[in-house]
Design a protein around this motif. Structure first.
Motif, PDB file in Angstrom:
ATOM      1  N   LEU A  39     114.570  61.456 -21.878  1.00 44.98           N
ATOM      2  CA  LEU A  39     113.633  60.826 -20.936  1.00 44.98           C
ATOM      3  C   LEU A  39     112.433  60.252 -21.669  1.00 44.98           C
ATOM      4  O   LEU A  39     112.022  59.111 -21.423  1.00 44.98           O
ATOM      5  CB  LEU A  39     113.151  61.853 -19.908  1.00 44.98           C
ATOM      6  N   ARG A  40     111.867  61.034 -22.576  1.00 43.36           N
ATOM      7  CA  ARG A  40     110.664  60.603 -23.296  1.00 43.36           C
ATOM      8  C   ARG A  40     110.947  59.429 -24.225  1.00 43.36           C
ATOM      9  O   ARG A  40     110.046  58.647 -24.530  1.00 43.36           O
ATOM     10  CB  ARG A  40     110.067  61.773 -24.078  1.00 43.36           C
ATOM     11  N   GLN A  41     112.189  59.299 -24.666  1.00 42.87           N
ATOM     12  CA  GLN A  41     112.553  58.225 -25.581  1.00 42.87           C
ATOM     13  C   GLN A  41     113.167  57.029 -24.868  1.00 42.87           C
ATOM     14  O   GLN A  41     113.642  56.099 -25.506  1.00 42.87           O
ATOM     15  CB  GLN A  41     113.520  58.770 -26.644  1.00 42.87           C
ATOM     16  N   GLY A  42     113.144  57.047 -23.534  1.00 46.18           N
ATOM     17  CA  GLY A  42     113.647  55.914 -22.767  1.00 46.18           C
ATOM     18  C   GLY A  42     115.144  55.875 -22.591  1.00 46.18           C
ATOM     19  O   GLY A  42     115.691  54.880 -22.103  1.00 46.18           O
ATOM     20  N   ARG A  43     115.844  56.954 -22.949  1.00 44.77           N
ATOM     21  CA  ARG A  43     117.293  57.006 -22.784  1.00 44.77           C
ATOM     22  C   ARG A  43     117.616  57.681 -21.447  1.00 44.77           C
ATOM     23  O   ARG A  43     118.161  58.777 -21.376  1.00 44.77           O
ATOM     24  CB  ARG A  43     117.930  57.753 -23.957  1.00 44.77           C
ATOM     25  N   THR A  44     117.250  56.980 -20.364  1.00 45.79           N
ATOM     26  CA  THR A  44     117.346  57.577 -19.029  1.00 45.79           C
ATOM     27  C   THR A  44     118.789  57.849 -18.615  1.00 45.79           C
ATOM     28  O   THR A  44     119.046  58.796 -17.859  1.00 45.79           O
ATOM     29  CB  THR A  44     116.667  56.673 -17.993  1.00 45.79           C
ATOM     30  N   ALA A  45     119.739  57.038 -19.089  1.00 44.38           N
ATOM     31  CA  ALA A  45     121.143  57.264 -18.725  1.00 44.38           C
ATOM     32  C   ALA A  45     121.632  58.606 -19.276  1.00 44.38           C
ATOM     33  O   ALA A  45     122.377  59.333 -18.597  1.00 44.38           O
ATOM     34  CB  ALA A  45     122.013  56.123 -19.240  1.00 44.38           C
ATOM     35  N   ASP A  46     121.228  58.950 -20.502  1.00 41.15           N
ATOM     36  CA  ASP A  46     121.612  60.241 -21.093  1.00 41.15           C
ATOM     37  C   ASP A  46     121.034  61.396 -20.273  1.00 41.15           C
ATOM     38  O   ASP A  46     121.714  62.402 -20.028  1.00 41.15           O
ATOM     39  CB  ASP A  46     121.115  60.335 -22.537  1.00 41.15           C
ATOM     40  N   ALA A  47     119.776  61.248 -19.880  1.00 43.67           N
ATOM     41  CA  ALA A  47     119.131  62.298 -19.084  1.00 43.67           C
ATOM     42  C   ALA A  47     119.791  62.433 -17.716  1.00 43.67           C
ATOM     43  O   ALA A  47     120.022  63.554 -17.224  1.00 43.67           O
ATOM     44  CB  ALA A  47     117.644  61.982 -18.919  1.00 43.67           C
ATOM     45  N   ALA A  48     120.138  61.301 -17.096  1.00 47.06           N
ATOM     46  CA  ALA A  48     120.782  61.333 -15.782  1.00 47.06           C
ATOM     47  C   ALA A  48     122.167  61.964 -15.871  1.00 47.06           C
ATOM     48  O   ALA A  48     122.589  62.700 -14.955  1.00 47.06           O
ATOM     49  CB  ALA A  48     120.877  59.918 -15.220  1.00 47.06           C
ATOM     50  N   ASN A  49     122.872  61.720 -16.968  1.00 47.21           N
ATOM     51  CA  ASN A  49     124.190  62.314 -17.157  1.00 47.21           C
ATOM     52  C   ASN A  49     124.091  63.833 -17.243  1.00 47.21           C
ATOM     53  O   ASN A  49     124.914  64.562 -16.678  1.00 47.21           O
ATOM     54  CB  ASN A  49     124.840  61.753 -18.421  1.00 47.21           C
ATOM     55  N   TRP A  50     123.059  64.323 -17.955  1.00 53.88           N
ATOM     56  CA  TRP A  50     122.846  65.772 -18.015  1.00 53.88           C
ATOM     57  C   TRP A  50     122.552  66.326 -16.621  1.00 53.88           C
ATOM     58  O   TRP A  50     123.098  67.362 -16.222  1.00 53.88           O
ATOM     59  CB  TRP A  50     121.680  66.086 -18.957  1.00 53.88           C
ATOM     60  N   ALA A  51     121.708  65.629 -15.862  1.00 54.02           N
ATOM     61  CA  ALA A  51     121.314  66.106 -14.537  1.00 54.02           C
ATOM     62  C   ALA A  51     122.511  66.193 -13.597  1.00 54.02           C
ATOM     63  O   ALA A  51     122.591  67.111 -12.760  1.00 54.02           O
ATOM     64  CB  ALA A  51     120.249  65.185 -13.950  1.00 54.02           C
ATOM     65  N   CYS A  52     123.457  65.255 -13.735  1.00 55.74           N
ATOM     66  CA  CYS A  52     124.651  65.270 -12.873  1.00 55.74           C
ATOM     67  C   CYS A  52     125.486  66.521 -13.089  1.00 55.74           C
ATOM     68  O   CYS A  52     126.197  66.967 -12.183  1.00 55.74           O
ATOM     69  CB  CYS A  52     125.495  64.023 -13.127  1.00 55.74           C
TER      70      CYS A  52
END
Length: 331
Positions: free
Chosen positions: A110-123
């Motif tokens: 999230l802090r590095q702007g890789r929101t897709a990676d963070a969203a994948n973890w959240a799923c």
């Protein structure tokens, strides 16, 4: 308190693993106060095999150290530490530590702007029946709330609101101020996204009031630029302008470092660079004052400015960091 615990272990009343844990808590205390060089100096020796920390503690130390490097603008180094940690924990089948490490992996994304990676973890994250028992550096449920806030859909904001309300109740009952501050700041961000300035100010004021006695800065800075405008509005209404200015300064530095518009040491003056070179030659303050024909007090003031601008805690740290940034020649 962290320093007292560390000193007791260092005097021989604890085992080597306890000494590493003492360094860990000293390190995260410095980190939260945005004293990054001191945090790095405390955490690095804690990973030495001689300290023999348990694997779970070693994981937490690595996560905290990654946060320090992210704050220093060394994003790839931070990511490398956490990615390697996750691989190591997976090989060792340490599921509790892997659970926390993967959550911080998402936080870092999230802090590095890789929101897709963070969203994948959240799923793939099951919040389950929330029983908040985190005592260390990061809290996976708060990372989940941050991902939902970043998605900014009506459904994700409703999910974040529900989770944050539950966490606020549990943390208030348990007097866990460290994470309650973060929950309140996230609630302020949520209210701001919904255009409720009254609720934004109220939540943020509570967070600042809890954080101010300990001088906590990174808890706000790490949440990102969405807090800047609410904090500036709060600055006009509260009686703690100096503390708020420190938080806003940290947020500004974070923006410049993450965007590549500033590197550590960019704001050093010619005189400070000259003094840095003399520090690299191991001249004392007296010798520097004689070399430059300035007072010892002026030398001291310049060296303090150098430490602040390089996020260094002493002259050795300053020279090492300046060398790595190619601000001075090889020694």
């Amino acid at each position: 308190t962290a320093n007292q615990a560390f000193d007791l272990n260092d005097m021989g009343s604890g085992c080597a693993g306890n000494t590493a844990l003492g360094r860990y808590f000293v390190g995260i205390a410095h980190y939260q106060r945005n004293e990054l060089a001191k945090a790095e100096a405390a955490l690095l020796p804690a990973l030495d095999p001689a300290c023999a920390p348990l694997l779970g503690y070693r994981s937490e130390i690595s996560i905290a150290l990654a946060a320090v490097y992210q704050a220093l603008g060394q994003a790839e180094r931070a990511r490398g530490i956490v990615d390697e940690l996750c691989r190591h924990l997976e090989r060792n089948e340490d599921l509790p530590a892997l659970f926390r490490a993967r959550a911080y992996q998402a936080d870092l994304a999230l802090r590095q702007g890789r929101t897709a990676d963070a969203a994948n973890w959240a799923c793939n994250f099951d919040p389950g029946p929330v029983q908040f028992a985190y005592r260390f550096f990061n809290a996976p449920h708060l990372t989940l709330a941050r991902v939902w806030l970043a998605q900014r859909s009506g459904e994700s904001l409703d999910q974040a609101e529900q989770l944050l309300r539950l966490l606020e109740s549990q943390l208030t009952a348990g007097n866990n101020h460290r994470f309650l501050i973060e929950v309140l700041a996230l609630q302020a961000m949520l209210a701001c996204l919904r255009g409720d300035q009254v609720a934004t100010g109220e939540r943020l004021a509570r967070a600042v009031a809890l954080a101010r006695p300990g001088g906590l800065i990174r808890v706000f800075v790490d949440l990102g630029q969405d807090l800047v405008r609410p904090l500036k509005r709060l600055e006009l209404a509260r009686d703690a302008p100096r503390y708020l200015a420190q938080i806003l300064s940290g947020l500004n530095d974070e923006l410049l470092l993450s965007s590549g518009r500033r590197q550590l040491g960019d704001d050093l003056t010619r005189r400070e660079l000259r003094i840095l070179k003399l520090l690299a030659l191991r001249l004392s303050n007296v010798e520097i004052s004689e070399e430059l024909c300035i007072s010892r007090a002026t030398v001291k003031r310049h060296t303090q400015n150098i430490y602040r601008k390089l996020c260094a805690s002493n002259r050795r740290d300053a020279v090492t960091r300046a060398s790595s940034l190619k601000l001075i020649g090889d020694r």
